[in-house]
Design an enzyme around this catalytic site. Structure first.
Site, PDB file in Angstrom:
ATOM      1  N   ARG A   1       0.870  -1.184   0.000  1.00 16.86           N
ATOM      2  CA  ARG A   1       0.000   0.000   0.000  1.00 16.86           C
ATOM      3  C   ARG A   1       0.900   1.225   0.000  1.00 16.86           C
ATOM      4  NH1 ARG A   1      -2.273   3.415   3.708  1.00 16.86           N
ATOM      5  NH2 ARG A   1      -1.103   2.487   5.422  1.00 16.86           N
TER       6      ARG A   1
ATOM      7  N   ARG B   1      -1.280  11.199   0.462  1.00 13.55           N
ATOM      8  CA  ARG B   1      -2.217  12.017   1.228  1.00 13.55           C
ATOM      9  C   ARG B   1      -2.549  13.281   0.446  1.00 13.55           C
ATOM     10  NH1 ARG B   1       1.448  11.202   6.523  1.00 13.55           N
ATOM     11  NH2 ARG B   1       0.793   9.078   7.055  1.00 13.55           N
TER      12      ARG B   1
ATOM     13  N   ARG C   1      18.695  -8.156   2.532  1.00 14.23           N
ATOM     14  CA  ARG C   1      19.511  -6.961   2.416  1.00 14.23           C
ATOM     15  C   ARG C   1      19.932  -6.556   3.825  1.00 14.23           C
ATOM     16  NH1 ARG C   1      21.903  -5.524  -2.126  1.00 14.23           N
ATOM     17  NH2 ARG C   1      21.611  -3.270  -1.824  1.00 14.23           N
TER      18      ARG C   1
ATOM     19  N   ARG D   1      20.057   7.092   2.969  1.00  9.31           N
ATOM     20  CA  ARG D   1      19.533   8.125   3.853  1.00  9.31           C
ATOM     21  C   ARG D   1      20.592   8.524   4.879  1.00  9.31           C
ATOM     22  NH1 ARG D   1      15.179   5.047   7.880  1.00  9.31           N
ATOM     23  NH2 ARG D   1      16.558   3.367   8.546  1.00  9.31           N
TER      24      ARG D   1
ATOM     25  N   GLU E   1      23.722   6.024   5.750  1.00 10.73           N
ATOM     26  CA  GLU E   1      23.311   4.619   5.644  1.00 10.73           C
ATOM     27  C   GLU E   1      23.427   4.104   4.210  1.00 10.73           C
ATOM     28  OE1 GLU E   1      19.117   2.194   6.085  1.00 10.73           O
ATOM     29  OE2 GLU E   1      19.643   3.603   7.693  1.00 10.73           O
TER      30      GLU E   1
ATOM     31  N   TYR F   1       9.251  -9.175   7.235  1.00  9.18           N
ATOM     32  CA  TYR F   1       9.573  -7.860   7.761  1.00  9.18           C
ATOM     33  C   TYR F   1       8.495  -7.496   8.772  1.00  9.18           C
ATOM     34  CZ  TYR F   1      10.657  -3.047   8.474  1.00  9.18           C
ATOM     35  OH  TYR F   1      10.987  -1.866   9.088  1.00  9.18           O
TER      36      TYR F   1
ATOM     37  N   ASP G   1       7.474  -4.737  12.104  1.00  9.79           N
ATOM     38  CA  ASP G   1       7.763  -3.596  12.961  1.00  9.79           C
ATOM     39  C   ASP G   1       7.768  -4.056  14.416  1.00  9.79           C
ATOM     40  OD1 ASP G   1       8.047  -1.672  10.971  1.00  9.79           O
ATOM     41  OD2 ASP G   1       5.881  -1.332  10.857  1.00  9.79           O
TER      42      ASP G   1
END
Length: 367
Positions: A173, A177, A250, A280, A301, A349, A351
């Protein structure tokens, strides 16, 4: 006395250990091959600047699960924190995720929300019914120009391959916005622990019936018969000595720098141009705006393929990986009284709040 073994002291292992320790008849042994607890969520004070550093990359706690939010606050003071990410592309700084400001700035317009919706629909690749890869998924959402600017180069650097080689599922997704909300996360509960994440793990593992052994690498040859149950949070392929081959990940590595004052004015800035070698830069003093520091430390990074001694971060889950994973999962089903928990052991993955929630649910079932 019931004896339990937990391999790994990240959130999966620490939550399970803390929950089991509530019964004084339980004895819990937690082993970790690193020299610290907390896994990739480990934080420490930088010796030169005294800034609280997220050693393995930024961790902003966010969740829509109130049970998890209430649980974590038993071990810390969670300070509200809004993550506002920026992205640099062709010398300009944009707001992420893509919002009305990003759209208007990028296309040099001043559209209102409904006008922007119609505009994005007009440039999106609506003819793509079922996206077959990451690129098609993004193009279907936002069209070619925004995709090329903010996703193509960044994704190629992050994953080390063309986005057309990645499954569409990686980009399940894409938040776009049509207002000026630049909060990176949509979850209602967001914050950073005031004293860092390591303090949380110290409290979780503080019970007298929890024994922690660091610098201790689990080996599949261990005799596990003395334990009531074993919880494994390491890589699933490593548990089986890579008998079906290695799963691909990765990994990331960082170049640390120290400077006077404020380096970039924001916690995280992405670099979307493909010719910029890093993905980043994160400046850690901005993760604790309630603290004051004269100096700053920031980390550049980079992303690369995971090799033997690297810490795996992001499961690639390509076709070959999923075929191997299926074989490993069949092996797991043959085992008794061993649970595979967390990101590495399930090759997903996840969180932090997902890891904590699943660990809490698992203990409810076992108890």
């Amino acid at each position: 006395m019931k004896k339990y073994l937990i391999i790994g002291s990240g959130f999966s292992g620490a939550v399970i250990a803390e929950q089991l320790s509530k019964d004084p008849e339980n004895h819990i042994t937690v082993v970790d091959d690193r020299d610290h607890i907390g896994g990739n969520c480990y934080t420490e004070r930088d010796t030169e600047t005294n800034v609280m550093v997220h050693k393995y990359g930024p961790h902003i706690f966010n969740t829509d699960n109130k049970e998890v939010w209430d649980y974590i606050q038993n071990f810390c003071e969670m300070v509200p924190f809004i993550n506002r990410v920026k992205s640099v592309y062709k010398g300009n700084v944009y707001s992420m995720p893509i919002n009305l400001h990003t759209i208007n700035q990028f296309f040099n317009k001043a559209m209102k929300p409904e006008e922007a919706k119609v505009f994005i629909e007009s440039v999106a690749k609506n003819e793509i019914d079922e996206p077959q890869n990451f690129e098609e998924q993004a193009m279907k959402f936002i069209g070619k120009d925004l995709y090329k600017a903010f996703f193509y180069g960044y994704t190629k650097k992050q994953w080390g391959c063309e986005p057309t080689e990645l499954p569409a599922s990686i980009l399940k997704r894409l938040p776009v916005r049509f207002n000026y909300n630049d909060n990176y996360y949509a979850n209602p509960y967001q914050g950073i622990p005031k004293d860092g994440y390591t303090a949380i793990f110290e409290k979780m593992l503080a019970s007298s019936n929890i024994e922690v052994k660091l610098n201790t690498k689990f080996d599949a040859s261990w005799d596990l018969s003395e334990f009531e149950h074993v919880f494994y949070s390491g890589p699933i392929d490593a548990f089986f000595d890579f008998k079906y081959g290695r799963l691909s990940y990765r990994t990331v590595y960082f170049e640390k720098s120290v400077a006077e004052g404020d380096y970039q004015g924001n916690p995280v800035i992405n670099y979307a141009d493909p010719e910029v070698p890093y993905t980043r830069v994160h400046e850690h003093k901005h993760f604790t705006p309630w603290e004051q520091h004269e100096k700053t430390t920031y980390f550049t990074e980079y992303s690369k393929e995971t090799e033997g001694n690297d810490i795996p971060y992001y499961p690639k889950r390509l076709k070959d990986d999923m075929e191997k994973l299926s074989l490993y999962e069949d092996e797991v089903k043959k085992l008794d009284k061993i649970s595979f928990v967390g990101r590495l052991a399930t090759y997903r993955y996840m969180d932090m709040h997902h890891v904590i929630g699943e660990a809490l649910d698992l203990i409810k079932k076992i108890n």
